[in-house]
Design a protein around this motif. Structure first.
Motif, PDB file in Angstrom:
ATOM      1  N   LYS A  44      15.062  -5.938   5.968  1.00 37.24           N
ATOM      2  CA  LYS A  44      16.457  -6.529   4.980  1.00 37.24           C
ATOM      3  C   LYS A  44      16.292  -7.009   2.862  1.00 37.24           C
ATOM      4  O   LYS A  44      16.586  -6.526   1.920  1.00 37.24           O
ATOM      5  CB  LYS A  44      17.385  -7.441   5.428  1.00 37.24           C
ATOM      6  CG  LYS A  44      18.984  -7.974   4.546  1.00 37.24           C
ATOM      7  CD  LYS A  44      19.906  -8.817   4.939  1.00 37.24           C
ATOM      8  CE  LYS A  44      20.678  -8.800   4.230  1.00 37.24           C
ATOM      9  NZ  LYS A  44      22.318  -9.745   4.809  1.00 37.24           N
ATOM     10  N   ALA A  45      14.772  -7.775   3.133  1.00 40.77           N
ATOM     11  CA  ALA A  45      14.867  -8.255   1.778  1.00 40.77           C
ATOM     12  C   ALA A  45      14.089  -6.895   1.007  1.00 40.77           C
ATOM     13  O   ALA A  45      14.247  -7.447  -0.431  1.00 40.77           O
ATOM     14  CB  ALA A  45      13.822  -9.560   2.223  1.00 40.77           C
ATOM     15  N   TYR A  46      13.431  -6.474   1.755  1.00 46.57           N
ATOM     16  CA  TYR A  46      12.446  -5.223   0.609  1.00 46.57           C
ATOM     17  C   TYR A  46      13.402  -3.822   1.191  1.00 46.57           C
ATOM     18  O   TYR A  46      12.849  -2.903   0.008  1.00 46.57           O
ATOM     19  CB  TYR A  46      10.929  -4.874   1.250  1.00 46.57           C
ATOM     20  CG  TYR A  46      10.308  -6.217   1.202  1.00 46.57           C
ATOM     21  CD1 TYR A  46       9.628  -6.445  -0.221  1.00 46.57           C
ATOM     22  CD2 TYR A  46      10.205  -7.922   2.059  1.00 46.57           C
ATOM     23  CE1 TYR A  46       8.575  -7.393  -0.084  1.00 46.57           C
ATOM     24  CE2 TYR A  46       9.687  -8.971   1.542  1.00 46.57           C
ATOM     25  CZ  TYR A  46       9.403  -8.650   0.176  1.00 46.57           C
ATOM     26  OH  TYR A  46       8.190  -9.780   0.302  1.00 46.57           O
ATOM     27  N   GLY A  47      14.315  -3.841   1.833  1.00 50.54           N
ATOM     28  CA  GLY A  47      15.134  -2.166   2.182  1.00 50.54           C
ATOM     29  C   GLY A  47      14.252  -0.972   2.288  1.00 50.54           C
ATOM     30  O   GLY A  47      13.986   0.144   2.045  1.00 50.54           O
ATOM     31  N   SER A  80       0.495  -1.099  -0.174  1.00 47.53           N
ATOM     32  CA  SER A  80       0.039   0.570   0.030  1.00 47.53           C
ATOM     33  C   SER A  80       0.900   1.417  -0.136  1.00 47.53           C
ATOM     34  O   SER A  80      -0.018   2.652  -0.321  1.00 47.53           O
ATOM     35  CB  SER A  80      -1.006   0.057   1.076  1.00 47.53           C
ATOM     36  OG  SER A  80      -1.459  -0.982   1.211  1.00 47.53           O
ATOM     37  N   THR A  81       1.713   1.070  -0.241  1.00 49.50           N
ATOM     38  CA  THR A  81       3.264   2.269   0.183  1.00 49.50           C
ATOM     39  C   THR A  81       4.643   2.062  -0.999  1.00 49.50           C
ATOM     40  O   THR A  81       5.185   1.019  -1.059  1.00 49.50           O
ATOM     41  CB  THR A  81       3.727   2.520   1.259  1.00 49.50           C
ATOM     42  OG1 THR A  81       4.205   1.510   1.461  1.00 49.50           O
ATOM     43  CG2 THR A  81       2.646   2.483   2.640  1.00 49.50           C
ATOM     44  N   PRO A  82       4.726   3.680  -1.292  1.00 48.30           N
ATOM     45  CA  PRO A  82       5.592   2.935  -2.273  1.00 48.30           C
ATOM     46  C   PRO A  82       7.097   2.561  -1.720  1.00 48.30           C
ATOM     47  O   PRO A  82       7.266   2.713  -0.265  1.00 48.30           O
ATOM     48  CB  PRO A  82       5.873   4.444  -2.871  1.00 48.30           C
ATOM     49  CG  PRO A  82       5.203   5.591  -1.069  1.00 48.30           C
ATOM     50  CD  PRO A  82       4.523   5.027  -0.655  1.00 48.30           C
ATOM     51  N   PRO A  83       7.765   1.884  -2.513  1.00 48.48           N
ATOM     52  CA  PRO A  83       8.273   1.729  -1.764  1.00 48.48           C
ATOM     53  C   PRO A  83       9.957   2.326  -1.234  1.00 48.48           C
ATOM     54  O   PRO A  83      10.500   3.752  -1.967  1.00 48.48           O
ATOM     55  CB  PRO A  83      10.286   1.122  -3.109  1.00 48.48           C
ATOM     56  CG  PRO A  83       8.280   1.106  -4.440  1.00 48.48           C
ATOM     57  CD  PRO A  83       8.167   1.691  -4.350  1.00 48.48           C
ATOM     58  N   GLY A  84      10.746   2.304  -0.537  1.00 47.19           N
ATOM     59  CA  GLY A  84      11.208   2.574   0.299  1.00 47.19           C
ATOM     60  C   GLY A  84      10.948   3.520   1.433  1.00 47.19           C
ATOM     61  O   GLY A  84      11.505   4.018   2.605  1.00 47.19           O
ATOM     62  N   GLU A 122      15.991  -2.152  10.486  1.00 47.10           N
ATOM     63  CA  GLU A 122      16.740  -1.378   9.327  1.00 47.10           C
ATOM     64  C   GLU A 122      17.487  -2.617   8.627  1.00 47.10           C
ATOM     65  O   GLU A 122      18.810  -2.748   9.745  1.00 47.10           O
ATOM     66  CB  GLU A 122      16.923  -0.348   9.748  1.00 47.10           C
ATOM     67  CG  GLU A 122      17.340   0.336   8.245  1.00 47.10           C
ATOM     68  CD  GLU A 122      17.540   2.272   8.826  1.00 47.10           C
ATOM     69  OE1 GLU A 122      18.264   2.530   7.709  1.00 47.10           O
ATOM     70  OE2 GLU A 122      17.494   2.321   9.773  1.00 47.10           O
ATOM     71  N   ASN A 123      17.602  -2.473   7.645  1.00 46.92           N
ATOM     72  CA  ASN A 123      18.901  -3.459   6.837  1.00 46.92           C
ATOM     73  C   ASN A 123      19.074  -5.182   7.860  1.00 46.92           C
ATOM     74  O   ASN A 123      20.309  -4.848   8.725  1.00 46.92           O
ATOM     75  CB  ASN A 123      19.983  -2.691   6.987  1.00 46.92           C
ATOM     76  CG  ASN A 123      21.022  -3.409   5.599  1.00 46.92           C
ATOM     77  OD1 ASN A 123      20.931  -4.147   4.896  1.00 46.92           O
ATOM     78  ND2 ASN A 123      22.719  -3.767   6.445  1.00 46.92           N
ATOM     79  N   GLY A 124      18.190  -5.528   8.667  1.00 45.71           N
ATOM     80  CA  GLY A 124      18.088  -7.174   8.890  1.00 45.71           C
ATOM     81  C   GLY A 124      18.919  -6.743  10.269  1.00 45.71           C
ATOM     82  O   GLY A 124      18.815  -7.733  10.820  1.00 45.71           O
ATOM     83  N   GLU A 125      18.563  -5.717  11.588  1.00 45.03           N
ATOM     84  CA  GLU A 125      18.505  -5.358  12.441  1.00 45.03           C
ATOM     85  C   GLU A 125      17.665  -5.183  13.077  1.00 45.03           C
ATOM     86  O   GLU A 125      17.098  -4.517  12.723  1.00 45.03           O
ATOM     87  CB  GLU A 125      20.025  -4.571  12.590  1.00 45.03           C
ATOM     88  CG  GLU A 125      21.380  -5.506  11.438  1.00 45.03           C
ATOM     89  CD  GLU A 125      21.693  -6.456  12.545  1.00 45.03           C
ATOM     90  OE1 GLU A 125      21.424  -6.587  13.913  1.00 45.03           O
ATOM     91  OE2 GLU A 125      22.479  -7.408  11.717  1.00 45.03           O
TER      92      GLU A 125
END
Length: 596
Positions: A568-571, A540-544, A586-589
């Motif tokens: 991590k997978a979707y940034g 429902s939201t733009p990437p990022g 964020e970023n897998g953490e």
């Protein structure tokens, strides 16, 4: 030529009245009382007597209010103003319920004279007492008196009535009073807004606020919103985690010119923090001039840092508090929670044992949690046993959680026994104890726990999560298929599972306490409410774009792992506000560093 007797008496009364502002001690009050008696002004000057009674009843000296009641009892014909002075003092005292007893004529024993007829002001003080006592039944009775006396046209009185209903939790009656008022002022709006925002209907508070803003330009001056309106609306946003609404309220505060009011700033810090925008919260806090900051300002900022896992920064801000601001119970709890969430054991112990006021059960609970999670189980147990009051259910649940974390069967059984003795019957207690047994391969005991749950008909607390998309809050429950886009959400979950499996994801099924197969356990885990909310956010939201989710329970271990891998997978940055704190993935953490 000598003054006429009446003129002389009036002059004496005027002289005595000029002394009222100078009365500060109980000795002063007694001296003044003696002069009233000696000059006969106690009976001949009812206005002066009422003003003296009012000042006496509101004095902070603990013996002043009882003295005021003795004075009232000594009057052969007390006036309504005399009664109101005593009612006002009692309503503001540590025992506000006594105000209701006085109104009913039961506080002054025989042979006390009959009390005078009370008026709208009498009822107003009594309603303030019921609000402080949260006595809904008494509020209903006073409402009936308001109607019987025919004073329902008094805007201030009706606002006080509305406020009492709201603070007693009867929001339906509060709204009914509001709707029936033909004339309102800003205090009326604020009372209902605050009641809805701080009660169980924050979404209605926001709807009322938007209704008020929509007609802002057409409102009469007496109904124009002020800083208290803003504070109430921000409180509703904080409860709901409604960031877009919070930004709108902040903008409206600028329109009113109250964005720098310290109460508004404090509410903004709290709102932004609870809406997962720590940077904005701190920006507002540091915009407050040092000399204008209050204890509430520091409490809000320390709580914000603590909830977001920045324990060291919370501790630093606590240590930097100006000397003229003394920490209270809330301050200590906030900084202790910060130490707890960050695993700062030594710092937490230092703060706890240096408290300048008696620790309450929440302070003890936080230090027990801090010690228990760090593996200092004996010290945690000894802390509970050393408390000056009995441990409650939450404390024993905390110890049970620590025992589960460190696989201590003996302590887990002790805590579970204490919980049973206190009548706790929530599913989490059984899950924790069962997991302790399972970690030691004591399967017979695991089965016994399950049998106990069935026999006691233990109900699982339903988990639900919210996510705000384009200013609209979407709610999900575990396994939800009620959302109009549920098929898209479930397809998104399939895609999520595929992507995170490539990153090494394995479902953590050991926390699913059901006598079902492994595949069914994975299914039960796969559709937790926060996973559904995140999946909906992704489609429902733009990437990022950052996703912000609010959950009513603590996030489970599997959802925590999944959220890290999704980030991590979707940034994406994913922020989850659970019952205890914030997790920023964020970023897998995660910001909690897997310590929660």
């Amino acid at each position: 030529m000598p003054l006429a007797p009446t003129t002389a008496a009036a002059a004496a009364a005027q002289q005595l009245e000029s002394l009222l502002p100078r009365l500060t001690t109980l000795f002063h009050f007694k001296q003044f009382h003696a002069r009233l008696l000696a000059s006969d002004n106690l009976h001949s000057s009812p206005t002066l007597r009422a003003r003296f009674l009012d000042r006496l009843a509101l004095s902070p000296h603990p013996a002043a209010l009882p003295h005021a009641l003795l004075l009232l009892r000594s009057l052969p014909s007390p006036a309504t103003n005399d009664l109101n002075a005593a009612l006002r003092g009692l309503a503001a005292s540590p025992h506000p319920a006594r105000s209701l007893l006085l109104l009913a004529g039961r506080l002054l024993p025989a042979p006390a004279p009959p009390l005078p007829r009370f008026d709208a002001l009498s009822l107003s003080f009594a309603l303030k007492a019921t609000a402080r006592c949260c006595d809904a039944a008494a509020t209903v009775q006073l409402h009936a008196l308001v109607l019987r006396l025919g004073v329902a046209a008094d805007v201030r009185l009706m606002t006080t009535l509305l406020d009492s209903y709201a603070k007693c939790g009867d929001l339906a009656s509060a709204r009914a009073v509001f709707d029936e008022m033909s004339v309102r002022d800003v205090a009326t709006w604020n009372a209902l807004l605050a009641g809805l925002a701080q009660g169980t209907e924050p979404s209605l508070a926001l709807a009322l606020f938007h209704r008020l803003v929509g007609s802002f330009r057409e409102l009469p001056p007496r109904e124009e919103p002020n800083e208290l309106t803003i504070v109430a609306a921000l409180s509703a946003c904080a409860q709901l985690g409604a960031l877009q609404d919070g930004l709108f309220v902040h903008d409206f505060a600028r329109t009113l010119g109250v964005e720098h009011n310290v109460r508004v700033c404090n509410a903004l810090v709290d709102m932004y923090s609870k809406c997962a925008s720590l940077s904005r919260a701190l920006e507002v806090f540091y915009s407050i001039k040092l000399e204008d900051r209050t204890l509430v300002s520091y409490n809000a900022a320390i709580q914000a840092l603590s909830m977001h896992g920045h324990g060291a920064e919370a501790l630093r801000l606590f240590d930097e508090m100006p000397t003229w601001i003394q920490p209270d119970e809330v301050t200590y709890l906030a900084v202790l929670c910060g130490c707890n969430h960050a695993g700062l054991v030594d710092d937490g112990r230092r703060v706890f044992y240096s408290m300048r006021l008696p620790a309450n059960v929440k302070h003890y609970g936080t230090i027990v949690d801090l010690l228990g999670r760090s593996g200092r189980l004996t010290e945690a147990y000894d802390t509970i046993m050393s408390m000056p009051f009995p441990a409650d259910i939450v404390l024993w649940q905390t110890l049970l959680g620590a025992a589960k974390m460190h696989g201590n069967v003996e302590l887990a059984e002790l805590a579970a026994t204490k919980l049973a003795e206190l009548g706790s019957n929530v599913d989490g207690d059984y899950v924790l104890l069962s997991n302790v047994y399972a970690s030691k391969a004591r399967w017979a005991d695991v089965g016994r726990v399950r049998d106990t749950m069935r026999s006691k008909d233990v109900k699982k607390v339903p988990g639900f999560s919210y996510i705000e998309i384009n200013g609209v809050m979407h709610k999900f429950i575990n396994g939800d298929k009620e959302h109009q886009r549920w098929r898209e959400i479930y397809r998104a979950l399939d895609d999520i599972r595929s992507r995170i499996s490539e990153l090494g994801y394995e479902p953590e099924t050991e926390n699913v306490l059901h006598d079902i197969g492994e595949e069914e356990k994975q299914y039960a885990l796969g559709y937790h409410s926060e996973k559904l909310a995140i999946a909906f956010g992704l489609i429902s939201t733009p990437p990022g774009e950052t996703l912000r989710v609010i959950k009513n329970l603590r996030i489970c271990g599997d959802c925590h792992v999944v959220a890290k891998l999704i980030s991590k997978a979707y940034g994406r940055v994913i922020i989850i506000r659970d019952r205890a704190r914030f997790h920023q993935f964020e970023n897998g953490e995660c910001s909690c560093r897997d310590y929660w």
